[in-house]
Design a protein around this motif. Structure first.
Motif, mmCIF file in Angstrom:
data_model
loop_
_atom_site.group_PDB
_atom_site.id
_atom_site.type_symbol
_atom_site.label_atom_id
_atom_site.label_comp_id
_atom_site.label_asym_id
_atom_site.label_seq_id
_atom_site.Cartn_x
_atom_site.Cartn_y
_atom_site.Cartn_z
ATOM 1 N N VAL A 4 -11.608 -8.604 61.669
ATOM 2 C CA VAL A 4 -10.546 -7.194 61.490
ATOM 3 C C VAL A 4 -8.994 -7.158 61.951
ATOM 4 C CG1 VAL A 4 -9.815 -4.689 63.619
ATOM 5 C CG2 VAL A 4 -12.597 -5.257 62.421
ATOM 6 N N LEU A 5 -7.839 -7.317 61.160
ATOM 7 C CA LEU A 5 -6.381 -7.167 61.518
ATOM 8 C C LEU A 5 -6.215 -5.789 61.972
ATOM 9 C CD1 LEU A 5 -3.903 -8.408 61.144
ATOM 10 C CD2 LEU A 5 -3.690 -7.616 58.778
ATOM 11 N N CYS A 6 -5.703 -5.589 62.718
ATOM 12 C CA CYS A 6 -4.559 -4.357 62.979
ATOM 13 C C CYS A 6 -3.294 -4.658 63.270
ATOM 14 C CB CYS A 6 -5.233 -3.865 64.752
ATOM 15 S SG CYS A 6 -4.117 -2.232 64.958
ATOM 16 N N SER A 7 -2.548 -3.982 62.500
ATOM 17 C CA SER A 7 -1.396 -3.806 62.673
ATOM 18 C C SER A 7 -0.994 -2.553 63.192
ATOM 19 C CB SER A 7 -1.098 -3.954 60.396
ATOM 20 O OG SER A 7 -1.363 -5.438 60.015
ATOM 21 N N VAL A 8 0.630 -3.060 63.886
ATOM 22 C CA VAL A 8 1.036 -2.643 64.746
ATOM 23 C C VAL A 8 2.477 -2.696 64.408
ATOM 24 C CG1 VAL A 8 1.920 -1.696 67.241
ATOM 25 C CG2 VAL A 8 -0.704 -2.206 66.377
ATOM 26 N N SER A 9 3.702 -1.687 64.614
ATOM 27 C CA SER A 9 4.813 -1.784 63.994
ATOM 28 C C SER A 9 5.417 -0.764 64.038
ATOM 29 C CB SER A 9 4.557 -2.307 62.735
ATOM 30 O OG SER A 9 4.699 -1.172 61.576
ATOM 31 N N GLY A 10 7.169 -0.652 64.190
ATOM 32 C CA GLY A 10 7.576 1.081 64.518
ATOM 33 C C GLY A 10 7.797 2.024 63.394
ATOM 34 N N MET A 11 7.461 1.588 61.844
ATOM 35 C CA MET A 11 7.855 2.178 60.474
ATOM 36 C C MET A 11 7.282 2.396 59.857
ATOM 37 S SD MET A 11 10.599 4.296 61.067
ATOM 38 C CE MET A 11 12.030 4.689 61.745
ATOM 39 N N GLY A 12 5.683 1.258 59.815
ATOM 40 C CA GLY A 12 4.885 1.066 59.040
ATOM 41 C C GLY A 12 4.650 0.011 57.455
ATOM 42 N N THR A 13 3.531 0.443 57.667
ATOM 43 C CA THR A 13 3.769 -0.957 56.674
ATOM 44 C C THR A 13 4.289 -0.265 54.849
ATOM 45 O OG1 THR A 13 1.490 -0.730 56.274
ATOM 46 C CG2 THR A 13 2.573 -2.427 56.845
ATOM 47 N N ASP A 14 4.821 0.634 55.077
ATOM 48 C CA ASP A 14 4.961 1.860 53.294
ATOM 49 C C ASP A 14 6.087 2.755 53.453
ATOM 50 O OD1 ASP A 14 3.565 3.339 54.525
ATOM 51 O OD2 ASP A 14 2.570 3.550 53.140
ATOM 52 N N GLY A 15 6.447 3.294 53.421
ATOM 53 C CA GLY A 15 7.599 4.188 53.183
ATOM 54 C C GLY A 15 9.493 3.750 53.224
ATOM 55 N N PRO A 16 10.169 4.368 52.491
ATOM 56 C CA PRO A 16 11.839 3.547 52.095
ATOM 57 C C PRO A 16 12.157 3.257 53.489
ATOM 58 C CG PRO A 16 11.410 6.555 52.772
ATOM 59 C CD PRO A 16 10.517 5.421 52.917
ATOM 60 N N TYR A 17 11.408 3.615 55.053
ATOM 61 C CA TYR A 17 12.430 2.658 56.594
ATOM 62 C C TYR A 17 11.623 1.560 56.607
ATOM 63 C CZ TYR A 17 14.170 7.378 56.795
ATOM 64 O OH TYR A 17 15.316 8.125 56.366
ATOM 65 N N ARG A 18 10.156 1.484 55.673
ATOM 66 C CA ARG A 18 9.549 0.052 56.309
ATOM 67 C C ARG A 18 9.771 -1.111 57.218
ATOM 68 N NH1 ARG A 18 9.111 0.407 50.648
ATOM 69 N NH2 ARG A 18 9.571 -1.635 49.667
ATOM 70 N N GLY A 19 11.199 -1.608 56.490
ATOM 71 C CA GLY A 19 11.652 -2.457 56.802
ATOM 72 C C GLY A 19 13.341 -2.427 57.814
ATOM 73 N N LEU A 20 12.849 -1.279 58.362
ATOM 74 C CA LEU A 20 13.948 -0.639 59.298
ATOM 75 C C LEU A 20 13.397 -1.768 61.102
ATOM 76 C CD1 LEU A 20 17.046 1.002 59.619
ATOM 77 C CD2 LEU A 20 15.214 2.951 60.366
ATOM 78 N N GLY A 21 14.042 -2.247 61.532
ATOM 79 C CA GLY A 21 13.945 -2.713 63.299
ATOM 80 C C GLY A 21 14.026 -1.532 63.986
ATOM 81 N N THR A 22 13.466 -1.126 65.121
ATOM 82 C CA THR A 22 13.049 0.206 65.716
ATOM 83 C C THR A 22 12.929 -1.032 67.085
ATOM 84 O OG1 THR A 22 10.962 0.241 64.573
ATOM 85 C CG2 THR A 22 12.172 1.581 63.301
ATOM 86 N N GLY A 23 13.047 0.225 67.787
ATOM 87 C CA GLY A 23 12.504 0.280 69.483
ATOM 88 C C GLY A 23 11.982 1.531 70.159
ATOM 89 N N GLY A 24 10.903 2.049 70.767
ATOM 90 C CA GLY A 24 11.198 3.136 71.505
ATOM 91 C C GLY A 24 11.573 4.208 71.589
ATOM 92 N N PRO A 25 12.673 3.926 71.896
ATOM 93 C CA PRO A 25 13.387 5.693 71.412
ATOM 94 C C PRO A 25 13.554 5.991 70.229
ATOM 95 C CG PRO A 25 14.980 3.966 73.608
ATOM 96 C CD PRO A 25 13.290 3.079 72.504
#
Length: 395
Positions: free
Chosen positions: A124-145
């Motif tokens: 089982v692979l669980c991917s956890v990220s800020g913006m997700g793996t698709d969509g135009p913002y997927r490469g955007l660095g993010t943080g909690g706020p």
């Protein structure tokens, strides 16, 4: 040492930094063996995140002591071929892998889901990220706020002058950042359940922005269906219930406050009788006619005077004695002294070398018959030789 025994026998490989590391933290709290992959000179940056350091100026952060407690640490540079192979060798012995970096990180390394399936078809692979793996913002660095601001979860305060207190970013504290790991744990454990039943692996994903949006579904659902819904009778034009004074906070005689929760008629009648004001229960707080606002304000003024006559503790005693809904309004410092908070064993203690005994907030999950007693988080790379030797022995 993990907190509970519920996940004894579950082995998880974690590649995560900062808030996504909380997913593995929840699993370790429940008893899973969580092997944390770290690299660089310092490992997970959360080790030294936050404005407070424990023990000395270079000591660990509270976030690290919470999110990485009970884990094992293995030092691997996943850009190096030998360490990539070591990662796959460990993954072959695990039930799940956590990818807690920017979306698509393991794919970029050539260690994505399809590669993991080759070494372990039940993984089982669980991917956890800020913006997700698709969509135009997927490469955007993010943080909690950023998660909260993206979803409109809370109003973001834009300072007109340099701020002098609170967290940067206008949201204090972030909400979705702390909920991220809990949603990830839920998805990962559900996928593990299916894998145990079917023998098939699964790739699940949780994004911080999606968590923030899911945290306020009523608002989003109403906006999505604005043309297919209509105002419900019984509410005021401004969106409040006509009995809003029964669901309000009030100042007490000692300068503290209680939150009144007597929306249910039974609680409201019990309160009116208990304070010797039965006539308050006869005032119409259900109607939405032109006089509704004036009637509510009359009750609010009466309740403001009534609550100012007793201390916060006295009001809680009265609520308990007469079956009235409500509770104390606490600051963080007051919460720690609250008798109910203390009675529920909501913290635990652990010895920290060179510092002494420390006290931390426990997992909100309770397992009857067990005591939550996790160990400290590992030193960077402390289990590298142990884990690699064990995997080599299995191979």
């Amino acid at each position: 040492m993990s907190g509970y025994s519920l996940l004894d026998g579950v082995r998880v490989l974690e590649v995560a930094q900062l808030a996504p590391a909380s997913l593995g933290g929840h699993l370790a709290d429940l008893g899973a063996e969580v092997i944390k992959v770290e690299s660089g000179p310092l490992g997970d940056p959360v080790r030294v995140g936050g404005s407070r350091a424990v023990g000395d100026p270079d000591g660990p952060s509270f976030m690290h002591l919470r999110w990485n407690r009970g884990k094992k640490s293995v030092a691997l540079d996943l850009r190096e071929p030998a360490d990539k192979q070591a990662f796959l060798d460990i993954a072959a012995t695990c039930d799940a892998v956590i990818e807690g970096m920017r979306g698509g990180y393991l794919d970029w390394l050539g260690l994505g889901y399809e590669t993991l399936l080759d070494v372990n078809p039940r993984i089982v692979l669980c991917s956890v990220s800020g913006m997700g793996t698709d969509g135009p913002y997927r490469g955007l660095g993010t943080g909690g706020p950023v998660f909260d601001a993206f979803a409109g979860l809370r109003a973001v305060q834009i300072p007109e002058q340099p701020p002098t207190e609170g967290m940067a970013g206008g949201t204090t504290p972030p909400i979705a950042m702390y909920a991220l790991g809990a949603y990830g744990a839920m998805g990962l454990l559900a996928a593990l359940h299916r894998a145990a039943r079917t023998g098939l692996g699964c790739h699940v994903e949780v994004a911080g922005i999606d968590v923030a949006a899911a945290w306020m579904p009523d608002l989003i659902d109403a906006e999505l269906n604005r043309d297919r819904s209509l105002p419900r009778p019984g509410w005021l034009p401004d969106g409040r219930l006509p009995d809003w004074p029964r669901l309000e906070a009030y100042r007490t005689s000692d300068g503290h406050a209680v939150l009144f929760g007597a929306h249910v008629a039974k609680f409201w009648r019990n309160f009116a009788v208990a304070v010797g004001r039965p006539e308050l229960a006869e005032i119409d707080l259900a109607g939405t006619d032109e006089g509704a606002v004036a009637r509510a304000e009359t009750v609010w003024r009466a309740l403001t005077e009534i609550f100012a006559q007793r201390t916060r503790a006295e009001w809680i005693e009265l609520f308990l004695a007469h079956d009235i809904a409500g509770g104390p309004v606490n600051s963080v410092a007051e919460l720690l002294d609250d008798p109910h908070f203390r009675a529920r064993r909501t913290t635990y203690r652990v010895d920290y070398p060179g510092v002494g005994e420390l006290e931390f907030a426990a997992s909100p999950v309770r397992v009857h018959g067990e005591t939550f007693a996790p160990g400290l988080p590992p030193e960077f790379g402390a289990h590298t030789d142990e884990v690699r030797a064990a995997v080599a022995g299995i191979g």
